[in-house]
Design a protein around this motif. Structure first.
Motif, PDB file in Angstrom:
ATOM      1  N   TYR A  39      72.767  34.363  36.538  1.00 63.03           N
ATOM      2  CA  TYR A  39      72.439  33.543  37.711  1.00 63.03           C
ATOM      3  C   TYR A  39      71.389  32.485  37.347  1.00 63.03           C
ATOM      4  CZ  TYR A  39      70.922  32.306  42.435  1.00 63.03           C
ATOM      5  OH  TYR A  39      70.593  31.614  43.572  1.00 63.03           O
ATOM      6  N   LEU A  40      70.355  32.889  36.607  1.00 59.46           N
ATOM      7  CA  LEU A  40      69.313  31.937  36.216  1.00 59.46           C
ATOM      8  C   LEU A  40      69.863  30.872  35.273  1.00 59.46           C
ATOM      9  CD1 LEU A  40      66.292  34.363  35.643  1.00 59.46           C
ATOM     10  CD2 LEU A  40      66.550  32.689  37.483  1.00 59.46           C
ATOM     11  N   ALA A  41      70.754  31.293  34.370  1.00 56.23           N
ATOM     12  CA  ALA A  41      71.325  30.336  33.423  1.00 56.23           C
ATOM     13  C   ALA A  41      72.177  29.289  34.124  1.00 56.23           C
ATOM     14  CB  ALA A  41      72.144  31.084  32.378  1.00 56.23           C
ATOM     15  N   LYS A  42      72.840  29.684  35.227  1.00 56.80           N
ATOM     16  CA  LYS A  42      73.692  28.746  35.964  1.00 56.80           C
ATOM     17  C   LYS A  42      72.884  27.909  36.958  1.00 56.80           C
ATOM     18  CE  LYS A  42      77.914  31.520  35.635  1.00 56.80           C
ATOM     19  NZ  LYS A  42      78.611  30.548  34.788  1.00 56.80           N
ATOM     20  N   VAL A  50      65.505  30.766  29.820  1.00 59.88           N
ATOM     21  CA  VAL A  50      65.037  31.649  28.746  1.00 59.88           C
ATOM     22  C   VAL A  50      63.513  31.681  28.711  1.00 59.88           C
ATOM     23  CG1 VAL A  50      64.966  31.984  26.251  1.00 59.88           C
ATOM     24  CG2 VAL A  50      67.117  31.368  27.361  1.00 59.88           C
ATOM     25  N   ALA A  51      62.884  30.522  28.889  1.00 57.49           N
ATOM     26  CA  ALA A  51      61.419  30.458  28.887  1.00 57.49           C
ATOM     27  C   ALA A  51      60.846  31.265  30.044  1.00 57.49           C
ATOM     28  CB  ALA A  51      60.962  29.003  28.977  1.00 57.49           C
ATOM     29  N   LEU A  52      61.452  31.124  31.220  1.00 61.41           N
ATOM     30  CA  LEU A  52      60.992  31.883  32.385  1.00 61.41           C
ATOM     31  C   LEU A  52      61.179  33.384  32.169  1.00 61.41           C
ATOM     32  CD1 LEU A  52      59.937  31.801  35.302  1.00 61.41           C
ATOM     33  CD2 LEU A  52      62.306  31.610  36.076  1.00 61.41           C
ATOM     34  N   GLY A  53      62.342  33.751  31.618  1.00 61.49           N
ATOM     35  CA  GLY A  53      62.588  35.156  31.329  1.00 61.49           C
ATOM     36  C   GLY A  53      61.612  35.708  30.312  1.00 61.49           C
ATOM     37  N   SER A 106      65.715  44.063  30.462  1.00 58.45           N
ATOM     38  CA  SER A 106      67.148  43.874  30.684  1.00 58.45           C
ATOM     39  C   SER A 106      67.499  42.395  30.793  1.00 58.45           C
ATOM     40  CB  SER A 106      67.590  44.609  31.951  1.00 58.45           C
ATOM     41  OG  SER A 106      68.950  44.383  32.217  1.00 58.45           O
ATOM     42  N   VAL A 107      66.735  41.659  31.573  1.00 58.40           N
ATOM     43  CA  VAL A 107      66.995  40.231  31.751  1.00 58.40           C
ATOM     44  C   VAL A 107      66.822  39.490  30.430  1.00 58.40           C
ATOM     45  CG1 VAL A 107      66.228  38.120  32.899  1.00 58.40           C
ATOM     46  CG2 VAL A 107      66.334  40.267  34.185  1.00 58.40           C
ATOM     47  N   PHE A 108      65.706  39.741  29.756  1.00 62.25           N
ATOM     48  CA  PHE A 108      65.416  39.004  28.521  1.00 62.25           C
ATOM     49  C   PHE A 108      66.319  39.466  27.378  1.00 62.25           C
ATOM     50  CE2 PHE A 108      62.773  37.948  24.751  1.00 62.25           C
ATOM     51  CZ  PHE A 108      62.692  36.583  24.963  1.00 62.25           C
ATOM     52  N   GLY A 109      66.630  40.761  27.322  1.00 63.92           N
ATOM     53  CA  GLY A 109      67.536  41.245  26.285  1.00 63.92           C
ATOM     54  C   GLY A 109      68.921  40.636  26.418  1.00 63.92           C
ATOM     55  N   THR A 110      69.374  40.485  27.659  1.00 67.94           N
ATOM     56  CA  THR A 110      70.652  39.824  27.910  1.00 67.94           C
ATOM     57  C   THR A 110      70.609  38.378  27.440  1.00 67.94           C
ATOM     58  OG1 THR A 110      71.068  41.231  29.830  1.00 67.94           O
ATOM     59  CG2 THR A 110      72.317  39.179  29.694  1.00 67.94           C
ATOM     60  N   MET A 111      69.522  37.698  27.759  1.00 67.46           N
ATOM     61  CA  MET A 111      69.374  36.307  27.329  1.00 67.46           C
ATOM     62  C   MET A 111      69.381  36.192  25.816  1.00 67.46           C
ATOM     63  SD  MET A 111      66.509  34.837  29.975  1.00 67.46           S
ATOM     64  CE  MET A 111      66.934  34.458  31.687  1.00 67.46           C
ATOM     65  N   ALA A 112      68.719  37.132  25.117  1.00 64.28           N
ATOM     66  CA  ALA A 112      68.654  37.094  23.661  1.00 64.28           C
ATOM     67  C   ALA A 112      70.050  37.189  23.051  1.00 64.28           C
ATOM     68  CB  ALA A 112      67.767  38.221  23.137  1.00 64.28           C
ATOM     69  N   GLY A 151      80.168  37.471  43.751  1.00 64.62           N
ATOM     70  CA  GLY A 151      79.161  36.453  43.451  1.00 64.62           C
ATOM     71  C   GLY A 151      77.957  36.994  42.702  1.00 64.62           C
ATOM     72  N   LEU A 152      77.390  36.170  41.825  1.00 66.80           N
ATOM     73  CA  LEU A 152      76.236  36.591  41.023  1.00 66.80           C
ATOM     74  C   LEU A 152      75.020  36.893  41.886  1.00 66.80           C
ATOM     75  CD1 LEU A 152      76.441  34.013  38.071  1.00 66.80           C
ATOM     76  CD2 LEU A 152      77.069  36.429  38.013  1.00 66.80           C
TER      77      LEU A 152
END
Length: 265
Positions: free
Chosen positions: A51-54, A62-65, A95-101, A236-237
């Motif tokens: 959701y954040l990426a979109k 990524v910076a926010l995460g 979880s959020v940041f690991g997904t982003m990585a 929906g996300l």
């Protein structure tokens, strides 16, 4: 020189540390609530990351995460005992940041899941090897020192990145998200059954199941959120992220009030 013996409650041998500052155990007791919240955090982290990426610029997301991840872990390390809402906030942000990585390797750098999955397996194996070489145990029932806490959270971050890559790999192989969820739901039962039959040790069984919760939760969340064209329910996300976050909040609030997951040293 004074020394302290830290005993592993899962049967590992005692480890002697010189001048160790011992804390109360910093992680929760492993109960059915632990596994429910763990699966919920994986799905919620997957949805929140997407959701954040979109919604935002990917770099800004990524910076926010990364900032939220750092702040959550700083708070976790600042306390000297397990606090439900602090610990699970840390898990959500991992979880959020690991997904982003994992997504950055694939989407931004173009690394295929067939390579990122074994890469994160090597990263996790390296963390475990260093942890065991230092502490002679990988048990989560002995997180009494800063060093063990550091190894624990490094392992947790690696499991999330590995689970993300593995889940996306199975989905890309034609199983789609519901099929992937079914595969991982069956797979997560295996270490438990092997442990009950005394074929697999408790520590090994725990970490195998812990890794599998990541693609299991993410596959379920993807199935709920993504459009029909991709095999999803098209909820929906945003709505799926919010609903899973509310569920996490409910369980964590219950545990914070009941103390049912506080380990007794």
């Amino acid at each position: 020189m004074s020394a302290e013996h830290v005993l592993d409650h899962q049967g590992e041998r005692p480890v002697t540390h010189a001048r160790v500052r011992r804390m109360a155990n910093k992680v929760p007791q492993v109960t059915v609530y632990f596994w429910i919240i763990k699966v919920l955090t994986t799905g919620m982290g997957e949805m929140a990351s997407d959701y954040l990426a979109k919604t935002l610029n990917p770099v800004a997301a990524v910076a926010l995460g990364g900032l939220a991840f750092t702040a959550a872990l700083a708070l976790q390390f600042s306390v000297r005992q397990y606090v439900a809402w602090i610990y699970w906030t840390g898990i959500v942000m991992v979880s959020v940041f690991g997904t982003m990585a994992a997504d950055v390797l694939h989407v931004v750098l173009g690394v295929p899941y067939t390579l990122s999955t074994p890469f994160f397996m090597i990263v996790l194996a390296t963390v475990f090897a260093l942890w065991y070489a230092s502490e002679r145990t990988l048990s989560i029932h002995s997180i009494h020192t800063r060093r063990r806490e550091f190894f624990y959270w490094a392992a947790v971050l690696a499991t999330f990145a590995l689970g993300t890559a593995a889940g996306d790999l199975t989905a890309s192989l034609g199983l789609r998200y519901l099929g992937s969820a079914a595969v991982f739901a069956a797979a997560i039962c295996v270490p438990g059954l092997l442990h009950r039959s005394d074929t697999l040790g408790a520590v090994t069984a725990f970490w195998i199941a812990y890794v599998i919760t990541r693609p299991l939760g993410a596959s379920l969340a993807d199935w709920m959120a993504l459009p029909h064209s991709r095999g999803g329910l098209a909820l929906g996300l945003g709505p799926v992220t919010l609903s899973w976050a509310v569920a996490i909040l409910g369980f964590v609030t219950y545990l914070a009030a009941s103390k049912r997951d506080v380990q007794i040293d």
